[in-house]
Design a protein around this motif. Structure first.
Motif, PDB file in Angstrom:
ATOM      1  N   HIS A   1      -3.299  48.382  51.755  1.00  0.00           N
ATOM      2  CA  HIS A   1      -1.840  48.246  51.598  1.00  0.00           C
ATOM      3  C   HIS A   1      -1.112  48.241  52.931  1.00  0.00           C
ATOM      4  O   HIS A   1      -1.436  49.022  53.818  1.00  0.00           O
ATOM      5  N   SER A   2      -0.145  47.355  53.024  1.00  0.00           N
ATOM      6  CA  SER A   2       0.655  47.226  54.243  1.00  0.00           C
ATOM      7  C   SER A   2       2.073  47.715  53.935  1.00  0.00           C
ATOM      8  O   SER A   2       2.446  47.827  52.775  1.00  0.00           O
ATOM      9  N   PRO A   3       2.874  47.990  54.980  1.00  0.00           N
ATOM     10  CA  PRO A   3       4.241  48.469  54.708  1.00  0.00           C
ATOM     11  C   PRO A   3       5.152  47.349  54.203  1.00  0.00           C
ATOM     12  O   PRO A   3       4.944  46.181  54.525  1.00  0.00           O
ATOM     13  N   ILE A   4       6.173  47.739  53.453  1.00  0.00           N
ATOM     14  CA  ILE A   4       7.200  46.793  53.001  1.00  0.00           C
ATOM     15  C   ILE A   4       8.343  46.737  54.028  1.00  0.00           C
ATOM     16  O   ILE A   4       8.917  45.690  54.268  1.00  0.00           O
TER      17      ILE A   4
ATOM     18  N   VAL B   1       8.830  42.943  62.282  1.00  0.00           N
ATOM     19  CA  VAL B   1       8.482  41.648  62.868  1.00  0.00           C
ATOM     20  C   VAL B   1       8.480  40.595  61.766  1.00  0.00           C
ATOM     21  O   VAL B   1       8.281  40.902  60.598  1.00  0.00           O
ATOM     22  N   GLN B   2       8.700  39.343  62.177  1.00  0.00           N
ATOM     23  CA  GLN B   2       8.607  38.262  61.202  1.00  0.00           C
ATOM     24  C   GLN B   2       7.263  37.567  61.367  1.00  0.00           C
ATOM     25  O   GLN B   2       6.650  37.629  62.418  1.00  0.00           O
TER      26      GLN B   2
ATOM     27  N   PHE C   1      13.224  44.717  58.316  1.00  0.00           N
ATOM     28  CA  PHE C   1      13.209  43.670  57.285  1.00  0.00           C
ATOM     29  C   PHE C   1      12.263  44.048  56.153  1.00  0.00           C
ATOM     30  O   PHE C   1      11.344  44.840  56.335  1.00  0.00           O
ATOM     31  N   LEU C   2      12.479  43.391  55.009  1.00  0.00           N
ATOM     32  CA  LEU C   2      11.510  43.519  53.915  1.00  0.00           C
ATOM     33  C   LEU C   2      10.365  42.546  54.176  1.00  0.00           C
ATOM     34  O   LEU C   2      10.576  41.435  54.677  1.00  0.00           O
ATOM     35  N   ALA C   3       9.162  42.949  53.785  1.00  0.00           N
ATOM     36  CA  ALA C   3       7.955  42.163  54.078  1.00  0.00           C
ATOM     37  C   ALA C   3       8.034  40.766  53.478  1.00  0.00           C
ATOM     38  O   ALA C   3       8.382  40.593  52.313  1.00  0.00           O
TER      39      ALA C   3
ATOM     40  N   GLU D   1      14.090  33.344  56.639  1.00  0.00           N
ATOM     41  CA  GLU D   1      13.973  33.852  55.267  1.00  0.00           C
ATOM     42  C   GLU D   1      13.862  35.368  55.179  1.00  0.00           C
ATOM     43  O   GLU D   1      13.445  35.908  54.168  1.00  0.00           O
ATOM     44  N   LEU D   2      14.220  36.065  56.257  1.00  0.00           N
ATOM     45  CA  LEU D   2      14.062  37.523  56.240  1.00  0.00           C
ATOM     46  C   LEU D   2      15.242  38.213  55.557  1.00  0.00           C
ATOM     47  O   LEU D   2      16.387  37.823  55.746  1.00  0.00           O
TER      48      LEU D   2
END
Ligand code: 4AD
Ligand code: MG
Length: 432
Positions: free
Chosen positions: A153-156, A160-161, A180-182, A167-168
């Motif tokens: 699992h990665s963070p939400i 970074v983009q 930003f949200l993932a 689209e962030l």
């Protein structure tokens, strides 16, 4: 304690006394009889109440409205005239939850149904889709685990983009502005292949898509994988096997649901049985010109209309590879034979469903990555944690992301991606 059967289990027993429970799907009545179609998660069944057997409760039974929750005991028997071939002659009823007049009736507008999404979920259409969705999620897990992948699992919340800044979604992160949200797990997944080698996830991704199309959500579920030591072909092979596994699972478990949805499931069979079509971007342009009379200038990304024309020539997904470097993300490896194109692939689903997988081999050259980040207007110093993946024991690797709702839209034959998820989020809709 009464032992309740599901409606489907009750129909499987086919005769004798049964206890079932659920919600009233349809009802009609006369002075002497009330017909109720009862619905639970498994199926629907016709139930009949004779006034003579229920003198004391009749006024309540008579008033029962659609969506009331009830428990029934009675005799089940085959009846060819009933909607699902069986009928229960009720002998006992418990009214568990009365219902006000249900707002959803026939022929309501798409907008009205969207406003009442929380109620519309109970429809046969949405129930069928949600069952297919459950199969798809299960099949993704099953596939990756059977191939020896670890779930990771990665963070939400990210800083970074990865797929282009436009689209962030930025969030108020206390007093910080650069959160930003993932869009993807990728930049936080690559560091983990040095520990686990083969990893996957199914997690929400967020895209501030300004487009109002039938295939874009702002919040969608993203099945992603990343593999150490993999070459570009390995990534495509994993994607093909994953999609075959998903479609096979749906055909095994959900024919009934596909029929409720009016989906011609035979159109999905080639995807399971035949190899996918693989072609380069340059070959795709040639085919578009020769077979579809569509001219695309080399270097331009394929538009929806061009993708649609291309996939219409085949009955299996098309894996399109080696796109021009300019139209793809910074992390894709240049093709060793032609540095103008990259080792990235899009899987285009049949029947005009568009891109369902985007993936690539990952650039390992630190300087090239930095250069390409700068070209895209990014500050490489923000990516130091990511660049470390290329400094300490870097290995060839790659991965992809599959849009789960796009796959559900395709296998269910839906007009819009919005029906592939319970509460769709789009540019215009974030309620209920
Ligand atoms: O092609 P994309 O942008 O690729 C990536 O995010 C890579 N970092 C994935 C990876 O290599 N780990 O997105 C991957 C897939 C698309 O092919 C599409 O199926 C889906 O995500 N997708 C969307 N689905 C619904 N709504 C949207 N707005 C989507 N944007 C992308
Ligand atoms: Mg893509």
């Amino acid at each position: 304690m009464t032992k309740f059967l599901s409606i489907q289990e009750a129909m499987n027993t086919s005769s004798g006394r049964v206890a079932i429970r659920g919600w009233i799907h349809r009802e009609r009545g006369s002075n002497k009889l009330k017909f109720v179609t009862l619905r639970d998660s498994s199926n629907i069944i016709q139930c009949v109440f004779e006034r003579a057997k229920f003198e004391e409760q009749w006024s309540e039974i008579d008033k029962l409205q659609v969506e009331a929750a009830i428990e029934i005991e009675g005799e089940i028997k085959a009846d060819a005239r009933a909607p699902t071939g069986f009928e229960v002659q009720a002998e006992k009823i418990v009214i568990v939850g009365k219902s006000d007049t249900f707002p959803i009736a026939k022929d309501q507008s798409v907008e009205f149904l969207a406003d009442n999404r929380h109620l519309w979920l109970r429809s046969r259409k949405m129930t069928a889709i949600l069952k297919v969705r459950s199969t798809v999620f299960g099949a993704i897990d099953e596939y990756f685990r059977s191939e020896g992948f670890y779930e990771y699992h990665s963070p939400i919340f990210q800083a970074v983009q990865c797929e282009g800044g436009s689209e962030l979604f930025s969030v108020n992160y206390f007093d910080k502005k650069d959160v930003f949200l993932a869009q993807t797990w990728q930049l936080y997944a690559e560091p983990a292949i040095f520990a686990l080698e083969k990893i996957y996830t199914i997690s929400p991704s967020f895209r501030a898509e300004k487009s109002k199309t039938s295939r874009h959500l702002t919040e969608y579920w993203h099945a992603e994988m990343e593999v150490a030591w993999a070459n570009f072909k390995d990534i495509q092979d994993y994607g093909e096997k994953l999609i075959k596994h998903i479609v096979k699972a749906v055909l095994e478990k959900n024919k009934v649901e596909l029929e409720i949805l009016g989906r011609d499931w035979k159109k999905l069979v080639p995807t399971v049985e035949k190899p996918f079509v693989r072609m380069t971007y340059t070959e795709a342009l040639k085919i578009l010109k020769e077979k579809c009379k569509m001219e695309v200038e080399w270097g331009k990304d394929l538009r929806t209309i061009e993708e649609e024309k291309l996939v219409a020539l085949y009955d299996v997904p098309v894996i399109c590879t080696h796109y021009p470097k300019k139209v793809k993300a910074f992390y894709m490896t240049e093709d060793p034979k032609n540095p103008e194109v990259v080792q990235g692939c899009d899987f285009l689903a049949p029947e005009g469903n568009g891109e369902i997988i985007g993936g690539s081999h990952r650039e390992h050259d630190l300087e090239k990555i930095k250069e390409r980040l700068i070209e895209q207007g990014e500050d490489p110093t923000q990516y130091e944690f990511y660049l470390d993946t290329r400094r300490y024991g870097s290995v060839p690797h790659g991965g992809f992301g599959l849009g789960v709702e796009r796959v559900i839209k395709w296998v269910c034959g839906l007009d819009s991606i919005k029906d592939a998820i319970a509460f769709p989020r789009t540019m215009e809709r974030y309620k209920p």
